[in-house]
Structures are given as structure tokens and as C-alpha cells.
Design a protein around this motif. Structure first.
Motif, short mmCIF file in Angstrom:
data_model
loop_
_atom_site.label_atom_id
_atom_site.label_comp_id
_atom_site.label_asym_id
_atom_site.label_seq_id
_atom_site.Cartn_x
_atom_site.Cartn_y
_atom_site.Cartn_z
N GLU A 30 36.78 -3.32 -25.88
CA GLU A 30 36.23 -4.33 -26.23
C GLU A 30 35.52 -5.22 -24.78
O GLU A 30 35.69 -4.64 -23.14
CB GLU A 30 37.75 -4.75 -26.82
CG GLU A 30 37.59 -6.36 -26.11
CD GLU A 30 39.04 -6.93 -26.28
OE1 GLU A 30 39.26 -7.82 -26.88
OE2 GLU A 30 40.40 -6.32 -25.35
N HIS A 32 33.88 -9.86 -24.22
CA HIS A 32 33.37 -10.85 -24.83
C HIS A 32 34.33 -11.99 -23.31
O HIS A 32 34.85 -11.23 -23.03
CB HIS A 32 34.25 -11.00 -26.48
CG HIS A 32 35.94 -10.81 -25.69
ND1 HIS A 32 36.49 -12.28 -25.50
CD2 HIS A 32 36.74 -10.24 -26.64
CE1 HIS A 32 37.79 -12.16 -25.92
NE2 HIS A 32 38.35 -10.73 -26.10
N SER A 33 34.07 -12.82 -24.05
CA SER A 33 34.41 -14.06 -23.61
C SER A 33 34.36 -14.93 -24.01
O SER A 33 34.79 -16.00 -23.36
CB SER A 33 32.38 -14.33 -22.48
OG SER A 33 31.39 -14.72 -23.81
N ARG A 34 35.48 -15.24 -25.13
CA ARG A 34 35.93 -15.87 -26.18
C ARG A 34 36.93 -15.93 -25.45
O ARG A 34 38.21 -16.39 -25.98
CB ARG A 34 35.70 -15.49 -26.65
CG ARG A 34 34.69 -15.60 -27.68
CD ARG A 34 34.86 -15.02 -29.59
NE ARG A 34 35.24 -14.57 -29.25
CZ ARG A 34 34.87 -12.82 -29.43
NH1 ARG A 34 33.62 -12.44 -29.14
NH2 ARG A 34 35.47 -11.50 -29.53
N THR A 35 37.90 -15.52 -23.71
CA THR A 35 38.96 -15.23 -23.35
C THR A 35 39.67 -17.06 -22.89
O THR A 35 38.63 -16.95 -22.01
CB THR A 35 39.06 -15.30 -21.52
OG1 THR A 35 38.30 -13.44 -21.81
CG2 THR A 35 40.16 -14.91 -21.19
N GLU A 36 40.78 -17.35 -23.51
CA GLU A 36 41.55 -18.54 -23.21
C GLU A 36 42.34 -18.04 -22.38
O GLU A 36 43.44 -17.39 -22.45
CB GLU A 36 41.97 -19.05 -24.82
CG GLU A 36 41.28 -19.04 -25.82
CD GLU A 36 40.39 -20.15 -25.59
OE1 GLU A 36 40.56 -21.33 -24.92
OE2 GLU A 36 39.02 -20.59 -25.39
N ASP A 39 45.64 -15.98 -23.34
CA ASP A 39 45.60 -14.37 -22.65
C ASP A 39 45.83 -13.76 -21.80
O ASP A 39 46.38 -13.14 -21.57
CB ASP A 39 43.86 -14.25 -22.99
CG ASP A 39 43.02 -14.20 -24.25
OD1 ASP A 39 43.79 -14.37 -25.65
OD2 ASP A 39 42.29 -14.62 -24.46
N LYS A 58 29.51 -15.61 -15.95
CA LYS A 58 30.87 -16.28 -17.09
C LYS A 58 31.73 -16.56 -16.21
O LYS A 58 32.51 -16.18 -15.20
CB LYS A 58 31.18 -15.03 -18.39
CG LYS A 58 30.04 -14.72 -19.04
CD LYS A 58 29.59 -15.29 -19.76
CE LYS A 58 28.37 -14.24 -20.84
NZ LYS A 58 27.35 -15.65 -21.50
N ALA A 60 34.87 -16.55 -17.67
CA ALA A 60 36.05 -16.05 -18.96
C ALA A 60 35.14 -15.09 -19.09
O ALA A 60 34.31 -14.69 -20.09
CB ALA A 60 36.62 -16.69 -19.64
N VAL A 61 35.94 -13.23 -18.60
CA VAL A 61 35.59 -12.23 -20.02
C VAL A 61 37.34 -11.53 -19.69
O VAL A 61 38.56 -11.82 -19.41
CB VAL A 61 34.97 -11.66 -18.70
CG1 VAL A 61 35.81 -11.88 -17.63
CG2 VAL A 61 34.29 -10.49 -19.67
N THR A 62 37.01 -11.20 -20.58
CA THR A 62 38.28 -9.76 -21.95
C THR A 62 37.41 -8.49 -20.94
O THR A 62 36.55 -8.46 -21.95
CB THR A 62 39.05 -10.24 -22.67
OG1 THR A 62 39.94 -11.60 -22.59
CG2 THR A 62 39.49 -9.12 -23.47
#
Length: 166
Positions: A30, A32-36, A39, A58, A60-62
């Protein structure tokens, strides 16, 4: 390949080679950069804005990789606030305390490595620079970390959650 991709691939290779003997397991990567902030399990300091080091960066990153019961997941965010490092650090020390005893990485005792078979959390061996803060809470396998440093008249801070399963 970027350093972020390298980390995910390395974790995947290490984890999948360990779990290959297990006949029933899931496998995945996994990124992505939709990390909040949810999370990480921490609120964003009031008035803080996402921070990027450059156009290709970015805020934010996960990243994660897993194979069977083994896995690694890191959710991280970067921010900038127009307030002192002391105020931001104090806010996050209190927020982290909801999860247990908070390690202050400025304290030399927090940087002592626990025995190998221990799940006790410790800080990295290096001391944060003067005026910087780093706090951790959790276990060696599942923890949250917040680092705060001066940025001009304000503060830069990063927060992350790290989850290792093995």
C-alpha cells in the motif's frame, strides 16, 4: 525509484520471504498520500497547515506491506504552525498521553535500548537538537511519534503512527 518506494519494496521483500512458508496468507503493498490525522490518531494543532519540502514532496503519506500475519504500516503527516515550538510540543505531549506513558526523547533515559526480546519502546540513540522536541508513545511494534522543531518564527512538526506485525 524514490526512497519512499524503496522502503515499501524492502519491507515487502523482508516480510514476504519470512511468511512464504505459511500456506494461507494475504499479500499486499500500500502507498498513497490520502493520509489523514485520524490515521495517526492525533488531532492537528489549531491553525496548522500541511507542509511540503518541495514541489515533488507530499505533506502526508501512508506506506505499508504485508504477507500473512507479518506487516509494516507507516502513516505520516507534516505541518507548519505560526506559533512557538514549545506550545506545539506541549499540545502533543498532552494528546499522546491518551495512549500511555509518553517518552520525551530529550531525556537520555528514553534513548537507552531495551533488551532485544522486549517490546518496550525507546527513542533513537541521537538526542534532538537544542530547542527541538520528540515524543513517542506505545510499544516497540505499535507507536506514535511527534517531532517539533523551530521554523523561522513558527514551528514545523511531523507526526506518524508505526505498526509492525510479526
Amino acid at each position: 525509484m524514490t526512497p519512499r518506494h524503496s522502503l515499501a519494496v524492502l519491507a515487502f521483500v523482508l516480510i514476504s520471504s519470512t511468511a512464504a512458508a505459511d500456506g494461507d496468507f494475504s499479500l499486499g503493498v500500500e502507498g498513497h498520500s490520502r493520509t489523514e490525522a485520524t490515521d495517526v490518531g492525533l488531532p492537528v494543532y489549531a491553525g496548522a497547515v500541511p507542509f511540503k519540502d518541495g514541489d515533488d514532496d507530499k505533506s502526508a503519506v501512508t506506506l505499508g506491506a504485508w504477507a500473512g500475519k507479518f506487516g509494516l504500516k507507516v502513516a505520516a503527516l507534516k505541518f507548519r504552525a505560526a506559533t512557538s515550538t514549545e506550545r506545539v510540543a506541549s499540545f502533543y505531549a498532552k494528546e499522546l498521553a491518551r495512549y500511555g506513558d509518553v517518552l520525551d526523547c530529550r531525556d537520555p533515559a528514553a534513548r537507552v535500548k531495551p533488551p532485544k526480546d522486549s517490546d518496550r519502546l525507546s527513542c533513537d540513540s541521537h538526542e534532538p537538537k537544542a530547542g527541538d522536541y520528540e515524543y513517542r508513545v506505545g510499544t516497540a511494534r505499535n507507536f506514535r511519534v511527534v517531532s517539533v522543531r523551530r521554523d523561522g518564527e513558527g514551528a514545523r512538526f511531523d507526526m506518524a503512527r508505526v505498526d509492525l506485525r510479526f
